[in-house]
Design a protein around this motif. Sequence first.
Motif, PDB file in Angstrom:
ATOM      1  N   LEU A  90      51.982  24.406  18.425  1.00  0.00           N
ATOM      2  CA  LEU A  90      51.308  23.944  17.218  1.00  0.00           C
ATOM      3  C   LEU A  90      52.188  22.915  16.501  1.00  0.00           C
ATOM      4  N   TYR A  91      51.658  21.706  16.387  1.00  0.00           N
ATOM      5  CA  TYR A  91      52.360  20.600  15.731  1.00  0.00           C
ATOM      6  C   TYR A  91      51.748  20.439  14.347  1.00  0.00           C
ATOM      7  N   ARG A  92      52.544  20.691  13.314  1.00  0.00           N
ATOM      8  CA  ARG A  92      52.058  20.674  11.934  1.00  0.00           C
ATOM      9  C   ARG A  92      52.692  19.527  11.169  1.00  0.00           C
ATOM     10  N   TYR A  93      51.848  18.826  10.406  1.00  0.00           N
ATOM     11  CA  TYR A  93      52.304  17.667   9.636  1.00  0.00           C
ATOM     12  C   TYR A  93      51.833  17.755   8.194  1.00  0.00           C
ATOM     13  N   THR A  94      52.748  17.463   7.293  1.00  0.00           N
ATOM     14  CA  THR A  94      52.390  17.310   5.889  1.00  0.00           C
ATOM     15  C   THR A  94      51.827  15.907   5.704  1.00  0.00           C
ATOM     16  N   VAL A  95      50.705  15.800   4.998  1.00  0.00           N
ATOM     17  CA  VAL A  95      50.128  14.508   4.645  1.00  0.00           C
ATOM     18  C   VAL A  95      50.743  14.114   3.301  1.00  0.00           C
ATOM     19  N   MET A  96      51.378  12.953   3.261  1.00  0.00           N
ATOM     20  CA  MET A  96      52.052  12.481   2.048  1.00  0.00           C
ATOM     21  C   MET A  96      51.469  11.130   1.627  1.00  0.00           C
ATOM     22  N   VAL A  97      51.152  11.013   0.345  1.00  0.00           N
ATOM     23  CA  VAL A  97      50.702   9.750  -0.237  1.00  0.00           C
ATOM     24  C   VAL A  97      51.636   9.447  -1.403  1.00  0.00           C
ATOM     25  N   ASP A  98      52.285   8.305  -1.345  1.00  0.00           N
ATOM     26  CA  ASP A  98      53.225   7.902  -2.400  1.00  0.00           C
ATOM     27  C   ASP A  98      54.236   9.006  -2.708  1.00  0.00           C
ATOM     28  N   GLY A  99      54.734   9.664  -1.670  1.00  0.00           N
ATOM     29  CA  GLY A  99      55.743  10.698  -1.823  1.00  0.00           C
ATOM     30  C   GLY A  99      55.236  12.053  -2.267  1.00  0.00           C
ATOM     31  N   ALA A 100      53.919  12.187  -2.488  1.00  0.00           N
ATOM     32  CA  ALA A 100      53.354  13.453  -2.940  1.00  0.00           C
ATOM     33  C   ALA A 100      52.626  14.151  -1.795  1.00  0.00           C
ATOM     34  N   ILE A 101      52.759  15.470  -1.726  1.00  0.00           N
ATOM     35  CA  ILE A 101      52.047  16.274  -0.729  1.00  0.00           C
ATOM     36  C   ILE A 101      50.561  16.249  -1.062  1.00  0.00           C
ATOM     37  N   THR A 102      49.746  15.874  -0.077  1.00  0.00           N
ATOM     38  CA  THR A 102      48.304  15.807  -0.314  1.00  0.00           C
ATOM     39  C   THR A 102      47.483  16.511   0.761  1.00  0.00           C
ATOM     40  N   GLY A 103      48.160  17.202   1.690  1.00  0.00           N
ATOM     41  CA  GLY A 103      47.411  17.927   2.698  1.00  0.00           C
ATOM     42  C   GLY A 103      48.245  18.283   3.904  1.00  0.00           C
ATOM     43  N   ILE A 104      47.538  18.726   4.934  1.00  0.00           N
ATOM     44  CA  ILE A 104      48.167  19.214   6.160  1.00  0.00           C
ATOM     45  C   ILE A 104      47.296  18.860   7.358  1.00  0.00           C
ATOM     46  N   VAL A 105      47.929  18.622   8.483  1.00  0.00           N
ATOM     47  CA  VAL A 105      47.257  18.419   9.769  1.00  0.00           C
ATOM     48  C   VAL A 105      47.979  19.302  10.782  1.00  0.00           C
TER      49      VAL A 105
ATOM     50  N   VAL B 149      47.857  20.281  15.015  1.00  0.00           N
ATOM     51  CA  VAL B 149      47.325  19.994  16.342  1.00  0.00           C
ATOM     52  C   VAL B 149      47.896  21.010  17.325  1.00  0.00           C
ATOM     53  N   ARG B 150      47.019  21.624  18.083  1.00  0.00           N
ATOM     54  CA  ARG B 150      47.447  22.569  19.109  1.00  0.00           C
ATOM     55  C   ARG B 150      47.407  21.879  20.466  1.00  0.00           C
ATOM     56  N   TYR B 151      48.543  21.927  21.150  1.00  0.00           N
ATOM     57  CA  TYR B 151      48.631  21.393  22.507  1.00  0.00           C
ATOM     58  C   TYR B 151      49.704  22.173  23.253  1.00  0.00           C
ATOM     59  N   PRO B 152      49.414  22.624  24.452  1.00  0.00           N
ATOM     60  CA  PRO B 152      48.247  22.357  25.280  1.00  0.00           C
ATOM     61  C   PRO B 152      47.044  23.217  24.893  1.00  0.00           C
ATOM     62  N   TRP B 153      45.857  22.664  25.246  1.00  0.00           N
ATOM     63  CA  TRP B 153      44.604  23.364  24.960  1.00  0.00           C
ATOM     64  C   TRP B 153      43.478  22.695  25.742  1.00  0.00           C
ATOM     65  N   LEU B 154      42.942  23.316  26.753  1.00  0.00           N
ATOM     66  CA  LEU B 154      41.764  22.864  27.510  1.00  0.00           C
ATOM     67  C   LEU B 154      41.774  21.378  27.890  1.00  0.00           C
ATOM     68  N   LYS B 155      42.791  20.976  28.617  1.00  0.00           N
ATOM     69  CA  LYS B 155      42.917  19.596  29.099  1.00  0.00           C
ATOM     70  C   LYS B 155      42.877  18.575  27.964  1.00  0.00           C
ATOM     71  N   GLY B 156      43.519  18.926  26.887  1.00  0.00           N
ATOM     72  CA  GLY B 156      43.619  18.028  25.744  1.00  0.00           C
ATOM     73  C   GLY B 156      44.005  18.812  24.511  1.00  0.00           C
ATOM     74  N   PRO B 157      44.321  18.134  23.446  1.00  0.00           N
ATOM     75  CA  PRO B 157      44.733  18.805  22.220  1.00  0.00           C
ATOM     76  C   PRO B 157      43.534  19.245  21.376  1.00  0.00           C
ATOM     77  N   CYS B 158      43.783  20.249  20.556  1.00  0.00           N
ATOM     78  CA  CYS B 158      42.784  20.725  19.605  1.00  0.00           C
ATOM     79  C   CYS B 158      43.283  20.415  18.200  1.00  0.00           C
ATOM     80  N   LEU B 159      42.476  19.704  17.448  1.00  0.00           N
ATOM     81  CA  LEU B 159      42.784  19.458  16.044  1.00  0.00           C
ATOM     82  C   LEU B 159      42.437  20.747  15.307  1.00  0.00           C
ATOM     83  N   GLU B 160      43.434  21.573  15.108  1.00  0.00           N
ATOM     84  CA  GLU B 160      43.212  22.911  14.587  1.00  0.00           C
ATOM     85  C   GLU B 160      42.973  22.912  13.080  1.00  0.00           C
ATOM     86  N   LEU B 161      43.489  21.915  12.402  1.00  0.00           N
ATOM     87  CA  LEU B 161      43.368  21.923  10.947  1.00  0.00           C
ATOM     88  C   LEU B 161      43.545  20.527  10.376  1.00  0.00           C
TER      89      LEU B 161
END
Length: 168
Positions: free
Chosen positions: A59-74, A76-88
């Motif tokens: 599970l690859y997790r990323y903080t979404v940052m806009v102008d230095g402020a936390i604004t969300g999360i992404v 991605v799960r990989y491996p998963w069924l011959k490609g990645p799954c955007l889990e969140l």
Amino acid sequence: MTTHFFQDHYSLSGFVLIRLRPEHAKTIADKLAGINPWLALNYSAARLESYLLSADASLYRYTVMVDGAITGIVAVRYPWLKGPCLELIGLFPHRQKQGFGTAILEWFEQETKPWATNLWVLVSSFNEGAHRFYLRHGFKEIGAIEALVYPQGTEILLRKMIQPPARQ
């Protein structure tokens, strides 16, 4: 040799994705717990924070940052069924409907296109806005999975084939 499918940092149009830092997890979890679909699914901030901080090499997790402020999360799960799954994708309300979700999907596809055959997402059946969003971006319904996330619920599995499978 270790292959690294995802980098630690991405600069996208108007925001950056940085590998989730433990100190960001509580802020993100607190915000997500108060909005749908997590509110409707009765996910507590503590449960979300535990998910964000859990040890999971796939599970690859990323903080979404806009102008230095936390604004969300992404996530991605990989491996998963011959490609990645955007889990969140979890964007805070003040950053929704500003093109960040589309930019994240474009990043997801471009980052994985060299090696993936499929892109996958799951969306709760009641989350009609997210469902329409993924369909607009070329995902197709594959099927419904009952009682996956919660006993009375249904998750819709969606796939976007980004290149044909290699011939064996």
